[in-house]
Scaffold this motif. Structure first.
Motif, PDB file in Angstrom:
ATOM      1  N   CYS A 114       0.834  -1.208   0.000  1.00  0.00           N
ATOM      2  CA  CYS A 114       0.000   0.000   0.000  1.00  0.00           C
ATOM      3  C   CYS A 114       0.866   1.255   0.000  1.00  0.00           C
ATOM      4  O   CYS A 114       0.577   2.230  -0.714  1.00  0.00           O
ATOM      5  CB  CYS A 114      -0.921  -0.026   1.216  1.00  0.00           C
ATOM      6  N   HIS A 115       1.929   1.226   0.798  1.00  0.00           N
ATOM      7  CA  HIS A 115       2.838   2.373   0.867  1.00  0.00           C
ATOM      8  C   HIS A 115       3.473   2.646  -0.501  1.00  0.00           C
ATOM      9  O   HIS A 115       3.545   3.805  -0.948  1.00  0.00           O
ATOM     10  CB  HIS A 115       3.931   2.096   1.897  1.00  0.00           C
ATOM     11  N   ILE A 116       3.919   1.582  -1.164  1.00  0.00           N
ATOM     12  CA  ILE A 116       4.575   1.744  -2.466  1.00  0.00           C
ATOM     13  C   ILE A 116       3.592   2.291  -3.498  1.00  0.00           C
ATOM     14  O   ILE A 116       3.938   3.150  -4.329  1.00  0.00           O
ATOM     15  CB  ILE A 116       5.178   0.407  -2.928  1.00  0.00           C
ATOM     16  N   ILE A 117       2.344   1.821  -3.461  1.00  0.00           N
ATOM     17  CA  ILE A 117       1.325   2.326  -4.387  1.00  0.00           C
ATOM     18  C   ILE A 117       1.049   3.802  -4.127  1.00  0.00           C
ATOM     19  O   ILE A 117       0.989   4.621  -5.062  1.00  0.00           O
ATOM     20  CB  ILE A 117       0.033   1.497  -4.262  1.00  0.00           C
ATOM     21  N   CYS A 118       0.887   4.172  -2.868  1.00  0.00           N
ATOM     22  CA  CYS A 118       0.647   5.588  -2.534  1.00  0.00           C
ATOM     23  C   CYS A 118       1.821   6.459  -2.948  1.00  0.00           C
ATOM     24  O   CYS A 118       1.640   7.584  -3.450  1.00  0.00           O
ATOM     25  CB  CYS A 118       0.389   5.726  -1.032  1.00  0.00           C
ATOM     26  N   ASP A 119       3.030   5.944  -2.746  1.00  0.00           N
ATOM     27  CA  ASP A 119       4.235   6.684  -3.117  1.00  0.00           C
ATOM     28  C   ASP A 119       4.267   6.925  -4.628  1.00  0.00           C
ATOM     29  O   ASP A 119       4.598   8.020  -5.092  1.00  0.00           O
ATOM     30  CB  ASP A 119       5.460   5.899  -2.664  1.00  0.00           C
ATOM     31  N   ALA A 120       3.892   5.879  -5.384  1.00  0.00           N
ATOM     32  CA  ALA A 120       3.894   6.005  -6.839  1.00  0.00           C
ATOM     33  C   ALA A 120       2.827   6.991  -7.312  1.00  0.00           C
ATOM     34  O   ALA A 120       3.066   7.816  -8.205  1.00  0.00           O
ATOM     35  CB  ALA A 120       3.668   4.640  -7.478  1.00  0.00           C
ATOM     36  N   LEU A 121       1.647   6.921  -6.711  1.00  0.00           N
ATOM     37  CA  LEU A 121       0.565   7.814  -7.123  1.00  0.00           C
ATOM     38  C   LEU A 121       0.854   9.267  -6.783  1.00  0.00           C
ATOM     39  O   LEU A 121       0.291  10.181  -7.408  1.00  0.00           O
ATOM     40  CB  LEU A 121      -0.745   7.372  -6.468  1.00  0.00           C
ATOM     41  N   ALA A 122       1.725   9.499  -5.809  1.00  0.00           N
ATOM     42  CA  ALA A 122       2.092  10.861  -5.434  1.00  0.00           C
ATOM     43  C   ALA A 122       3.287  11.384  -6.227  1.00  0.00           C
ATOM     44  O   ALA A 122       3.711  12.525  -6.030  1.00  0.00           O
ATOM     45  CB  ALA A 122       2.410  10.914  -3.939  1.00  0.00           C
ATOM     46  N   SER A 123       3.819  10.552  -7.117  1.00  0.00           N
ATOM     47  CA  SER A 123       4.994  10.946  -7.893  1.00  0.00           C
ATOM     48  C   SER A 123       4.589  11.328  -9.319  1.00  0.00           C
ATOM     49  O   SER A 123       3.419  11.251  -9.696  1.00  0.00           O
ATOM     50  CB  SER A 123       5.998   9.792  -7.929  1.00  0.00           C
ATOM     51  N   ASP A 124       5.569  11.710 -10.117  1.00  0.00           N
ATOM     52  CA  ASP A 124       5.298  12.034 -11.522  1.00  0.00           C
ATOM     53  C   ASP A 124       5.061  10.775 -12.354  1.00  0.00           C
ATOM     54  O   ASP A 124       4.356  10.823 -13.368  1.00  0.00           O
ATOM     55  CB  ASP A 124       6.476  12.829 -12.109  1.00  0.00           C
ATOM     56  N   ASP A 125       5.675   9.639 -11.937  1.00  0.00           N
ATOM     57  CA  ASP A 125       5.487   8.361 -12.646  1.00  0.00           C
ATOM     58  C   ASP A 125       4.422   7.552 -11.906  1.00  0.00           C
ATOM     59  O   ASP A 125       4.698   6.910 -10.906  1.00  0.00           O
ATOM     60  CB  ASP A 125       6.815   7.603 -12.692  1.00  0.00           C
ATOM     61  N   ARG A 126       3.196   7.599 -12.392  1.00  0.00           N
ATOM     62  CA  ARG A 126       2.087   6.996 -11.677  1.00  0.00           C
ATOM     63  C   ARG A 126       1.707   5.617 -12.224  1.00  0.00           C
ATOM     64  O   ARG A 126       0.629   5.110 -11.920  1.00  0.00           O
ATOM     65  CB  ARG A 126       0.875   7.926 -11.731  1.00  0.00           C
ATOM     66  N   LEU A 127       2.585   5.017 -12.998  1.00  0.00           N
ATOM     67  CA  LEU A 127       2.305   3.691 -13.535  1.00  0.00           C
ATOM     68  C   LEU A 127       2.512   2.646 -12.439  1.00  0.00           C
ATOM     69  O   LEU A 127       3.494   2.683 -11.703  1.00  0.00           O
ATOM     70  CB  LEU A 127       3.218   3.390 -14.725  1.00  0.00           C
ATOM     71  N   LEU A 128       1.578   1.713 -12.337  1.00  0.00           N
ATOM     72  CA  LEU A 128       1.665   0.640 -11.350  1.00  0.00           C
ATOM     73  C   LEU A 128       1.713  -0.709 -12.055  1.00  0.00           C
ATOM     74  O   LEU A 128       1.022  -0.910 -13.059  1.00  0.00           O
ATOM     75  CB  LEU A 128       0.449   0.668 -10.419  1.00  0.00           C
ATOM     76  N   SER A 129       2.489  -1.611 -11.500  1.00  0.00           N
ATOM     77  CA  SER A 129       2.557  -2.952 -12.075  1.00  0.00           C
ATOM     78  C   SER A 129       1.295  -3.734 -11.700  1.00  0.00           C
ATOM     79  O   SER A 129       0.691  -3.504 -10.648  1.00  0.00           O
ATOM     80  CB  SER A 129       3.791  -3.692 -11.563  1.00  0.00           C
ATOM     81  N   PRO A 130       0.857  -4.674 -12.560  1.00  0.00           N
ATOM     82  CA  PRO A 130      -0.287  -5.523 -12.215  1.00  0.00           C
ATOM     83  C   PRO A 130      -0.079  -6.286 -10.910  1.00  0.00           C
ATOM     84  O   PRO A 130      -1.027  -6.523 -10.162  1.00  0.00           O
ATOM     85  CB  PRO A 130      -0.386  -6.473 -13.411  1.00  0.00           C
ATOM     86  N   THR A 131       1.176  -6.649 -10.625  1.00  0.00           N
ATOM     87  CA  THR A 131       1.466  -7.372  -9.386  1.00  0.00           C
ATOM     88  C   THR A 131       1.143  -6.507  -8.172  1.00  0.00           C
ATOM     89  O   THR A 131       0.552  -6.981  -7.198  1.00  0.00           O
ATOM     90  CB  THR A 131       2.944  -7.813  -9.343  1.00  0.00           C
ATOM     91  N   ARG A 132       1.529  -5.239  -8.217  1.00  0.00           N
ATOM     92  CA  ARG A 132       1.223  -4.325  -7.117  1.00  0.00           C
ATOM     93  C   ARG A 132      -0.291  -4.238  -6.921  1.00  0.00           C
ATOM     94  O   ARG A 132      -0.792  -4.234  -5.800  1.00  0.00           O
ATOM     95  CB  ARG A 132       1.785  -2.935  -7.406  1.00  0.00           C
TER      96      ARG A 132
END
Length: 290
Positions: A93-111
């Protein structure tokens, strides 16, 4: 209303608690408690690709589930299961939130698929080839009690053995400040509708307004109050204290003859104004037709 079930086996992992036999010795004061970070084993039974993708909550759930099922002698592939947790994979969850708050908001299907609340149930079905019914629930800090209530209902209504797996893991900062779960903890119970050769005790479950049962050890009491899944500890302590036969003393001398195990009553946290009372009757005290 009272619900009854027969407990056949236990699985445990947590801070300073490696498995049920070692945890039982600690809870029954047959061995000292040494707090340490929870050591999570690799998720048994998963293909290599799935093993690499799993987070803490999946590892906890599989570890305690495998231990409890192996001790019961049952086939994991045939057991109905209930999974209970106050949250999901905090690190993921932390990694997803971190990604969504960054300029690169792409998430892997695994996440993404590891972020859903039923991910441990899915991995369990892959690891054990379990095709029986599984339920996944969340009740915040009362999740263990909710899981036990659901499991007892399934045992009583459907008349089938049921595996309860409850687990919670800590969150990294800044989430930890808002949800200060202390380390990872998991517990699994195999419950059955009738007594059998593997029965440890009968559990009679009711709701109560009485206060939750505390633990005498300050460290274990802190664990009980700081991890939702560890609300199970008073029940585990009662079961551990019933298992005195054949234990040796810490000095290596033969243990004193064990007294017959006595019934116990514990109360565990559930809802803010309502708790769960569990009457525990050891196998040796069960009469015919129990």
């Amino acid at each position: 209303m009272k619900l009854s079930a027969f407990i056949e086996s236990v699985g445990v992992i947590g801070p300073g608690l490696a498995n049920w036999p070692q945890s039982a010795d600690v809870l029954a004061a047959r061995a000292p408690y040494a707090s340490a970070r929870t050591v999570l084993p690799p998720p048994e039974g998963l293909p290599a690709a799935e093993r690499r993708r799993t987070g803490a909550v999946v590892k906890i759930a599989l570890a305690v589930g495998h231990e409890a099922v192996a001790a019961s002698g049952r086939d994991a592939a045939t057991l109905a299961a209930v999974f209970a947790a106050s949250g999901g994979d905090g690190q993921n969850c932390h990694i997803i939130c971190d990604a969504l708050a960054s300029d690169d908001r792409l998430l892997s299907p695994t996440r993404f698929h590891n972020s859903v609340h039923n991910a441990p149930a899915g991995y369990w079905s892959i690891a054990t080839r379990d095709q029986a019914t599984s339920n996944v629930l969340c009740a915040h800090d009362g999740s263990f009690a909710a899981g036990l209530l659901e499991s007892a209902c399934q045992v009583a209504v459907d008349g089938v053995p049921t595996l309860l797996i409850a687990y919670d893991a800590d969150y990294p900062e800044p989430l930890h400040t808002l949800r200060p779960v202390a380390d990872a903890f998991g517990v699994a119970l195999v419950l059955a509708p009738q007594a059998g050769a593997a029965t440890l005790a009968r559990l009679d479950v009711t709701l109560t307004e009485a206060f939750a049962t505390p633990l005498a050890s300050p460290e274990l009491e802190a664990l009980r109050t700081n991890n939702p899944a560890a609300r199970a500890l008073p029940l585990l302590e009662a079961l551990a204290c019933m298992n005195q036969a054949g234990q040796a003393s810490q000095s290596g001398q033969p243990a004193k003859p064990a007294e017959p195990a006595k019934p116990a009553r514990v109360v565990i946290d559930y809802l803010p104004e309502l708790r769960m009372q569990i009457d525990v009757t050891p196998a040796g005290a069960l009469g015919e037709g129990a």
